[in-house]
Design a protein around this motif. Structure first.
Motif, PDB file in Angstrom:
ATOM      1  N   GLY A 190      15.266   1.255  -7.689  1.00  0.00           N
ATOM      2  CA  GLY A 190      14.394   1.920  -6.725  1.00  0.00           C
ATOM      3  C   GLY A 190      13.174   2.596  -7.305  1.00  0.00           C
ATOM      4  O   GLY A 190      12.362   3.161  -6.564  1.00  0.00           O
ATOM      5  N   SER A 191      12.991   2.526  -8.630  1.00  0.00           N
ATOM      6  CA  SER A 191      11.790   3.127  -9.205  1.00  0.00           C
ATOM      7  C   SER A 191      10.559   2.255  -8.970  1.00  0.00           C
ATOM      8  O   SER A 191       9.423   2.694  -9.166  1.00  0.00           O
ATOM      9  CB  SER A 191      11.979   3.396 -10.701  1.00  0.00           C
ATOM     10  N   ALA A 192      10.775   1.020  -8.524  1.00  0.00           N
ATOM     11  CA  ALA A 192       9.695   0.137  -8.074  1.00  0.00           C
ATOM     12  C   ALA A 192      10.146  -0.527  -6.777  1.00  0.00           C
ATOM     13  O   ALA A 192      11.343  -0.744  -6.561  1.00  0.00           O
ATOM     14  CB  ALA A 192       9.363  -0.916  -9.123  1.00  0.00           C
ATOM     15  N   SER A 228      12.603  -8.490 -17.279  1.00  0.00           N
ATOM     16  CA  SER A 228      13.941  -7.924 -17.107  1.00  0.00           C
ATOM     17  C   SER A 228      13.868  -6.431 -16.808  1.00  0.00           C
ATOM     18  O   SER A 228      14.627  -5.906 -15.983  1.00  0.00           O
ATOM     19  CB  SER A 228      14.788  -8.157 -18.359  1.00  0.00           C
ATOM     20  N   GLU A 229      12.923  -5.739 -17.464  1.00  0.00           N
ATOM     21  CA  GLU A 229      12.736  -4.318 -17.211  1.00  0.00           C
ATOM     22  C   GLU A 229      12.226  -4.081 -15.791  1.00  0.00           C
ATOM     23  O   GLU A 229      12.631  -3.124 -15.128  1.00  0.00           O
ATOM     24  CB  GLU A 229      11.758  -3.722 -18.233  1.00  0.00           C
ATOM     25  N   CYS A 230      11.334  -4.965 -15.334  1.00  0.00           N
ATOM     26  CA  CYS A 230      10.833  -4.851 -13.957  1.00  0.00           C
ATOM     27  C   CYS A 230      11.965  -5.052 -12.948  1.00  0.00           C
ATOM     28  O   CYS A 230      12.026  -4.364 -11.924  1.00  0.00           O
ATOM     29  CB  CYS A 230       9.735  -5.885 -13.700  1.00  0.00           C
ATOM     30  N   LEU A 231      12.843  -5.981 -13.241  1.00  0.00           N
ATOM     31  CA  LEU A 231      13.956  -6.254 -12.331  1.00  0.00           C
ATOM     32  C   LEU A 231      14.845  -5.020 -12.189  1.00  0.00           C
ATOM     33  O   LEU A 231      15.268  -4.666 -11.090  1.00  0.00           O
ATOM     34  CB  LEU A 231      14.779  -7.440 -12.833  1.00  0.00           C
ATOM     35  N   VAL A 232      15.097  -4.359 -13.310  1.00  0.00           N
ATOM     36  CA  VAL A 232      15.900  -3.132 -13.287  1.00  0.00           C
ATOM     37  C   VAL A 232      15.197  -2.063 -12.463  1.00  0.00           C
ATOM     38  O   VAL A 232      15.827  -1.333 -11.686  1.00  0.00           O
ATOM     39  CB  VAL A 232      16.164  -2.624 -14.718  1.00  0.00           C
ATOM     40  N   ALA A 233      13.876  -1.965 -12.617  1.00  0.00           N
ATOM     41  CA  ALA A 233      13.099  -0.974 -11.868  1.00  0.00           C
ATOM     42  C   ALA A 233      13.189  -1.208 -10.360  1.00  0.00           C
ATOM     43  O   ALA A 233      13.308  -0.263  -9.577  1.00  0.00           O
ATOM     44  CB  ALA A 233      11.638  -1.005 -12.315  1.00  0.00           C
ATOM     45  N   ASN A 264       0.846  -1.186   0.000  1.00  0.00           N
ATOM     46  CA  ASN A 264       0.000   0.000   0.000  1.00  0.00           C
ATOM     47  C   ASN A 264       0.886   1.241   0.000  1.00  0.00           C
ATOM     48  O   ASN A 264       1.822   1.344   0.799  1.00  0.00           O
ATOM     49  CB  ASN A 264      -0.919   0.012   1.217  1.00  0.00           C
ATOM     50  N   SER A 265       0.605   2.170  -0.912  1.00  0.00           N
ATOM     51  CA  SER A 265       1.370   3.411  -1.064  1.00  0.00           C
ATOM     52  C   SER A 265       2.790   3.157  -1.585  1.00  0.00           C
ATOM     53  O   SER A 265       3.641   4.049  -1.521  1.00  0.00           O
ATOM     54  CB  SER A 265       1.435   4.194   0.259  1.00  0.00           C
ATOM     55  N   LYS A 266       3.052   1.960  -2.078  1.00  0.00           N
ATOM     56  CA  LYS A 266       4.340   1.657  -2.702  1.00  0.00           C
ATOM     57  C   LYS A 266       4.126   1.323  -4.174  1.00  0.00           C
ATOM     58  O   LYS A 266       2.983   1.197  -4.636  1.00  0.00           O
ATOM     59  CB  LYS A 266       5.031   0.497  -1.979  1.00  0.00           C
ATOM     60  N   LYS A 267       5.218   1.145  -4.899  1.00  0.00           N
ATOM     61  CA  LYS A 267       5.147   0.896  -6.340  1.00  0.00           C
ATOM     62  C   LYS A 267       5.419  -0.577  -6.653  1.00  0.00           C
ATOM     63  O   LYS A 267       6.429  -1.131  -6.233  1.00  0.00           O
ATOM     64  CB  LYS A 267       6.149   1.778  -7.084  1.00  0.00           C
ATOM     65  N   LEU A 268       4.505  -1.166  -7.400  1.00  0.00           N
ATOM     66  CA  LEU A 268       4.606  -2.569  -7.798  1.00  0.00           C
ATOM     67  C   LEU A 268       4.827  -2.644  -9.298  1.00  0.00           C
ATOM     68  O   LEU A 268       4.131  -1.988 -10.072  1.00  0.00           O
ATOM     69  CB  LEU A 268       3.323  -3.306  -7.430  1.00  0.00           C
ATOM     70  N   ALA A 278      -5.714  -6.440  -5.017  1.00  0.00           N
ATOM     71  CA  ALA A 278      -6.852  -6.824  -4.182  1.00  0.00           C
ATOM     72  C   ALA A 278      -6.470  -6.799  -2.707  1.00  0.00           C
ATOM     73  O   ALA A 278      -7.311  -6.543  -1.837  1.00  0.00           O
ATOM     74  CB  ALA A 278      -7.343  -8.216  -4.576  1.00  0.00           C
ATOM     75  N   LEU A 279      -5.200  -7.055  -2.416  1.00  0.00           N
ATOM     76  CA  LEU A 279      -4.712  -7.056  -1.036  1.00  0.00           C
ATOM     77  C   LEU A 279      -4.104  -5.713  -0.647  1.00  0.00           C
ATOM     78  O   LEU A 279      -4.075  -5.358   0.538  1.00  0.00           O
ATOM     79  CB  LEU A 279      -3.657  -8.164  -0.867  1.00  0.00           C
ATOM     80  N   ALA A 280      -3.611  -4.985  -1.631  1.00  0.00           N
ATOM     81  CA  ALA A 280      -3.004  -3.668  -1.375  1.00  0.00           C
ATOM     82  C   ALA A 280      -3.583  -2.669  -2.372  1.00  0.00           C
ATOM     83  O   ALA A 280      -2.918  -2.279  -3.342  1.00  0.00           O
ATOM     84  CB  ALA A 280      -1.491  -3.754  -1.509  1.00  0.00           C
ATOM     85  N   PRO A 281      -4.831  -2.238  -2.168  1.00  0.00           N
ATOM     86  CA  PRO A 281      -5.521  -1.375  -3.141  1.00  0.00           C
ATOM     87  C   PRO A 281      -4.860  -0.023  -3.378  1.00  0.00           C
ATOM     88  O   PRO A 281      -5.100   0.608  -4.407  1.00  0.00           O
ATOM     89  CB  PRO A 281      -6.922  -1.203  -2.538  1.00  0.00           C
ATOM     90  N   LYS A 282      -4.026   0.433  -2.446  1.00  0.00           N
ATOM     91  CA  LYS A 282      -3.364   1.734  -2.603  1.00  0.00           C
ATOM     92  C   LYS A 282      -2.006   1.622  -3.298  1.00  0.00           C
ATOM     93  O   LYS A 282      -1.318   2.629  -3.489  1.00  0.00           O
ATOM     94  CB  LYS A 282      -3.191   2.410  -1.241  1.00  0.00           C
ATOM     95  N   ALA A 283      -1.641   0.429  -3.673  1.00  0.00           N
ATOM     96  CA  ALA A 283      -0.373   0.256  -4.399  1.00  0.00           C
ATOM     97  C   ALA A 283      -0.510   0.823  -5.811  1.00  0.00           C
ATOM     98  O   ALA A 283      -1.563   0.690  -6.441  1.00  0.00           O
ATOM     99  CB  ALA A 283      -0.004  -1.216  -4.466  1.00  0.00           C
ATOM    100  N   SER A 284       0.525   1.473  -6.287  1.00  0.00           N
ATOM    101  CA  SER A 284       0.530   1.955  -7.673  1.00  0.00           C
ATOM    102  C   SER A 284       1.245   0.917  -8.531  1.00  0.00           C
ATOM    103  O   SER A 284       2.273   0.363  -8.121  1.00  0.00           O
ATOM    104  CB  SER A 284       1.223   3.315  -7.777  1.00  0.00           C
ATOM    105  N   VAL A 285       0.692   0.659  -9.695  1.00  0.00           N
ATOM    106  CA  VAL A 285       1.223  -0.401 -10.556  1.00  0.00           C
ATOM    107  C   VAL A 285       1.958   0.195 -11.750  1.00  0.00           C
ATOM    108  O   VAL A 285       1.446   1.065 -12.448  1.00  0.00           O
ATOM    109  CB  VAL A 285       0.102  -1.335 -11.053  1.00  0.00           C
TER     110      VAL A 285
END
Length: 268
Positions: A178-180, A169-174, A137-141, A155-162
């Motif tokens: 620290g951008s995610a 591989s791009e997600c891993l870099v993020a 919640n309030s974090k970046k996924l 559904a479990l963390a509705p305030k998470a930004s996606v």
């Protein structure tokens, strides 16, 4: 030596027939859709070779269908285009961490399942702030376009930004830069990334089981003959020990706790 006109014609005809015979004997390669960016599952190495559990499964299945390794053409698929490539005959089948779902079965048929994974979260190794999905919640996924994984976390963390990116591989870099704050997908895929030599000590899996993901092989809707043949190949792969060997080869270095081989049920 002088060759008669009739002899020359006969020789030309013989060459033509031989060439025709070779053309008839040449086999079209089988096109298989896999992921190119999932270590341990489907990965294109720098030297152009392919590694991963799905690659080993696809190669085994192709062999049972009558194709040698050099008669396989691996094509890259993304989570968002797997159904399209099957529907438009760009590939003969897809083995790409392809979870069987009712929604997907509306567009393609599945053989299998051949593997069971569970959705988890990967975070930086030094991040103690995320121990469960609700902590996002309030974090970046980060998730991949076309994947359903983010929905379960939301559904479990509705305030998470996606953040949706094209590949894992791009997600891993993020996550690394620290951008995610976390990346979500199947634990098999996450374990493959964490186990790569260049990633040692950088990431960790939370150890959640947010879902059960039954990997299947996607084929064109209505192609029951191919579905049946692939099911037979998958069953044989388990019984002759090749499945277990492939799991240990690809996931063993990550000390991954995998499920036993599931029973093949699709199409039965």
């Amino acid at each position: 030596m002088k060759v008669s006109k009739a002899g020359a014609v006969a020789a030309t005809l013989a060459v033509a027939l031989t060439a025709s015979g070779c053309a008839e004997d040449a086999k079209e390669p089988i096109a298989i859709g896999i992921k190119f960016d999932q270590p341990g599952i489907g990965f294109r190495e720098q030297d152009g070779t392919f590694t991963g559990f799905d690659v080993d499964v696809a190669t085994y299945v192709a062999k049972q269908l009558g194709y040698k390794a050099n008669e396989i053409e691996f094509k890259q698929v993304f989570s968002s285009d797997r159904e399209l490539l099957i529907q438009y005959n760009e590939v003969d089948f897809v083995a790409a961490s392809y979870s069987i779902s009712d929604k997907r079965k509306e567009k393609v048929d599945f053989a299998g399942p051949y593997f069971i994974a569970h959705q988890d979260l990967l975070v930086r190794a030094d991040d103690a702030s995320v121990t469960k999905a609700e902590d996002l919640n309030s974090k970046k996924l980060c998730s991949v376009t076309g994947s359903t994984s983010a929905e379960k976390v939301k559904a479990l963390a509705p305030k998470a930004s996606v953040m949706e990116l094209e590949g894992y591989s791009e997600c891993l870099v993020a996550v690394q830069d620290g951008s995610a704050d976390a990346m979500t997908t199947d634990n098999s895929i996450l374990a493959g990334y964490a186990a790569r030599k260049e990633n040692t000590g950088k990431f960790k899996l939370i150890g959640l089981s947010l879902s059960n993901e039954n990997y299947g092989i996607g084929v064109k809707k209505g192609n029951k003959e191919l579905q049946k043949k692939i099911n037979a190949a998958l069953t044989k792969m388990v019984t002759d020990g090749s499945w277990e060997a492939a799991v240990k080869k690809n996931f063993g270095p990550a000390n991954y706790k995998y499920e036993p081989a599931p029973m093949v049920t699709s199409g039965n």
